[in-house]
Design a protein around this motif. Sequence first.
Motif, PDB file in Angstrom:
ATOM      1  N   CYS A 167      23.151  29.385  63.993  1.00 13.27           N
ATOM      2  CA  CYS A 167      21.719  29.088  64.011  1.00 13.27           C
ATOM      3  C   CYS A 167      20.898  30.275  63.499  1.00 13.27           C
ATOM      4  O   CYS A 167      21.031  31.397  64.002  1.00 13.27           O
TER       5      CYS A 167
ATOM      6  N   CYS B 157      18.728  31.932  66.199  1.00 12.44           N
ATOM      7  CA  CYS B 157      19.567  32.712  67.122  1.00 12.44           C
ATOM      8  C   CYS B 157      19.959  34.043  66.486  1.00 12.44           C
ATOM      9  O   CYS B 157      19.970  35.079  67.154  1.00 12.44           O
TER      10      CYS B 157
ATOM     11  N   HIS C 247      18.846  29.339  72.890  1.00 20.21           N
ATOM     12  CA  HIS C 247      18.968  28.263  71.910  1.00 20.21           C
ATOM     13  C   HIS C 247      18.707  26.910  72.570  1.00 20.21           C
ATOM     14  O   HIS C 247      19.570  26.374  73.260  1.00 20.21           O
TER      15      HIS C 247
ATOM     16  N   HIS D 138      16.205  24.839  66.116  1.00 18.11           N
ATOM     17  CA  HIS D 138      16.062  25.791  67.224  1.00 18.11           C
ATOM     18  C   HIS D 138      14.553  25.816  67.486  1.00 18.11           C
ATOM     19  O   HIS D 138      13.777  26.165  66.589  1.00 18.11           O
TER      20      HIS D 138
HETATM   21 ZN    ZN Z   1      19.444  28.856  67.896  1.00 19.28          ZN
END
Ligand code: ZN
Length: 140
Positions: free
Chosen positions: A8, A11, A50, A101
């Motif tokens: 991600c 992230c 997340h 996200h």
């Molecule tokens: Zn994430």
Amino acid sequence: MGESMDNCVFCKIVRGEIPATVVFQDELTLAFMDIGSVNPGHMLVAAKPHVENLQGMDEALACAMFRSAARAARAIESACAPAGISVYQANGVAAGQTVFHAHIHVLPRWENDGLTFTWPVKNPPREELEKVAAQLRTAL
Ligand code: ZN
Ligand code: AMP
């Protein structure tokens, strides 16, 4: 850590693995410049944990997200003196979400800045509103 978090992009920003222009942060949120800024000062407030979308936020995170969005708006107001500020938050592909996200756009606005949004008003009868509202109350 799950695979979705490994891959991600937000992230990775939260973990400091890829560059971002961070403006501020707190325990649960990180505010940084949108790389695809629509107007100068366009910021994103992202959740540090997340979670994919608004529906996935617990109460503490939801509170922290909107607190940081308000803080971002005050900073934009002082630093950019825009004519207005829009808040935009997409959940799901159909809603225009491209990064899965959770994040909130806080966006300085000017008259005729090119950002358009169609709002196809349906004006349903009261009975329809009541019917959907009853379903929603049951779902709470
Ligand atoms: Zn994430
Ligand atoms: P959306 O999911 O539609 O809210 O859009 C995601 C937003 O994230 C877009 O406005 C992108 O410009 C922005 N974005 C994507 N990758 C990055 C990145 N690495 N750094 C900053 N902003 C990003």
